[in-house]
Design an enzyme around this catalytic site. Sequence first.
Site, short mmCIF file in Angstrom:
data_model
loop_
_atom_site.label_atom_id
_atom_site.label_comp_id
_atom_site.label_asym_id
_atom_site.label_seq_id
_atom_site.Cartn_x
_atom_site.Cartn_y
_atom_site.Cartn_z
N LYS A 26 -2.89 5.19 -2.58
CA LYS A 26 -4.14 6.11 -1.68
C LYS A 26 -4.44 7.05 -2.62
O LYS A 26 -3.51 7.91 -3.16
CB LYS A 26 -3.56 6.54 -0.52
N SER A 37 0.82 -1.20 -0.06
CA SER A 37 -0.03 0.04 0.07
C SER A 37 0.70 1.18 -0.01
O SER A 37 1.66 1.40 1.07
CB SER A 37 -0.92 0.10 1.28
N ASP A 61 -7.43 3.03 -3.11
CA ASP A 61 -8.07 3.16 -1.77
C ASP A 61 -8.45 4.43 -1.44
O ASP A 61 -7.20 5.56 -1.12
CB ASP A 61 -6.97 2.54 -0.72
N GLU A 94 -11.37 0.71 -3.59
CA GLU A 94 -11.56 0.46 -2.04
C GLU A 94 -12.10 1.70 -1.35
O GLU A 94 -11.74 2.85 -1.43
CB GLU A 94 -10.08 0.06 -1.25
N LYS A 112 -1.18 -0.90 -4.29
CA LYS A 112 -2.31 -0.22 -3.86
C LYS A 112 -1.98 1.29 -3.53
O LYS A 112 -0.92 1.42 -3.09
CB LYS A 112 -2.82 -0.64 -2.86
N LYS A 125 -10.21 -7.14 7.88
CA LYS A 125 -8.92 -6.60 8.90
C LYS A 125 -9.62 -7.01 10.13
O LYS A 125 -10.77 -6.74 10.72
CB LYS A 125 -8.86 -5.14 9.20
N GLY A 168 -4.45 -4.30 6.08
CA GLY A 168 -3.43 -4.17 7.23
C GLY A 168 -3.54 -2.82 7.95
O GLY A 168 -4.30 -1.91 7.12
N ASP A 186 -13.87 -1.75 3.09
CA ASP A 186 -12.79 -1.65 4.15
C ASP A 186 -13.72 -1.32 5.34
O ASP A 186 -14.37 -2.30 5.84
CB ASP A 186 -11.62 -1.01 3.75
O1 OSB Z 1 -7.23 1.63 4.45
O2 OSB Z 1 -6.06 -0.13 4.18
C1 OSB Z 1 -6.29 1.17 4.67
C2 OSB Z 1 -3.08 1.85 6.90
C3 OSB Z 1 -3.85 2.37 7.95
C4 OSB Z 1 -5.09 2.48 7.93
C5 OSB Z 1 -5.95 2.07 6.74
C6 OSB Z 1 -5.27 1.39 5.79
C7 OSB Z 1 -3.84 1.12 5.71
C8 OSB Z 1 -3.25 0.84 4.77
C9 OSB Z 1 -1.96 -0.09 4.93
O3 OSB Z 1 -3.47 0.68 3.68
C10 OSB Z 1 -1.88 -1.41 4.61
C11 OSB Z 1 -0.54 -1.99 5.32
O4 OSB Z 1 -0.58 -2.45 6.64
O5 OSB Z 1 0.23 -2.29 4.80
MG MG Z 2 -8.38 0.58 3.03
#
Ligand code: OSB
Ligand code: MG
Length: 370
Positions: A163, A135, A188, A213, A161, A262, A290, A238
């Site tokens: 953001k 990510s 995402d 996402e 992925k 999660k 994650g 999510d």
């Molecule tokens: O939305 O998936 C998410 C990290 C913190 C809070 C929300 C998210 C995330 C990530 C990181 O996308 C995923 C990772 O732990 O590698």
């Molecule tokens: Mg997410």
Amino acid sequence: MKIERVELALLYLPYVRFFETSLGREEGRSFIIVKVYADGLCGYGEVVANSAPLYSYETTATAWIILKEFLVPLILEKKIFSPADFYKEAGRFRGHPMAKAGLELALWDLQAKKEGLPLWKLYGGTKTVIPAGVSVGIENSVPELLERIEFFLGEGYQRIKIKIKPGWDVETVKEVRKRFPDIPLQADANGAYSLADKETLKKLDEFSLLMLEQPFPPYDLWDHGRLQKEMKTPLCLDESVISVDSARQALEMGSCRIINIKVGRVGGMIEVRKIHDFCRSQGVPVWCGGMLESGIGRAHNLHIASLPNFKLPNDLSASKRYYREDLIEPPIELSKDGTIKVPEGPGIGVFPQEDRIKRATLKEEVFKAA
Ligand code: OSB
Ligand code: MG
């Protein structure tokens, strides 16, 4: 088995590099490590709430209070030790899934260690190598983002992925696609949009994303359904999926075609299993998300992702992608083929390093059975 002692520790670990989402930029992370002791064994869990209520309403401070006043007493006073009994009793309290999950995971680890089994076997997992994605946060500029992606592809990650947020979306994805036409790519939004942005989001259909996402805020299942009807890109939820019932409602409403699981968000492994099994019965794939966990939380995630319906690359990356010195040995490493091995030893199968935990600890509290 009787739990003799429960310990909570509030930790802070700086990231190797800042991580930015539509919720903001963070330089590091506060979280809680839960330890449960019995028969000379220690089970470890991680509470993934952060210091501020951005991703969800929970914080390290609310989780601490809920653990101290309601959840730890279930274990020490009602003498609960099995994850199933804990799930049932803790379920009487509304909300606070991250607090519940941290303690339930510690009980799972303890039980697996007692039985001398790795967690994935206790869970009935079927995979021992887990496809890893990464990510990639919002960067200061598109060239810097492209450089980051190039770096992670070089490391071997199976999918990227990125953001997105308003102003860092269609044009950004377009540039990423121009440079990397064929990579498995997804985006995402962490709930940064509303139905008023529908026309912008529909433009993402051009870029063959694996999924989009959580475009809308957590409580907007209905609006996700309205968007999904007009997009060919599968939506993945999510934040919105907090239980098996919300997963079922989302699928009935057509709010998504994929679910990110999660364990902290849904309140523990027993709820994960219900969501996993329901999605499997509906032919809907899931993958493991994650929360930038330490090695303790991430080892748990690897075992969870061994279940058969985790069918897409997971947000499970190597220790060094997050922290200079992770809390565990051996560190979690990425194989050349972009997978991560599920640890083999009993329980989480990795060794938390007490000296490193101590160094990162801001506050701790010990609770003993009467
Ligand atoms: O939305 O998936 C998410 C990290 C913190 C809070 C929300 C998210 C995330 C990530 C990181 O996308 C995923 C990772 O732990 O590698
Ligand atoms: Mg997410």
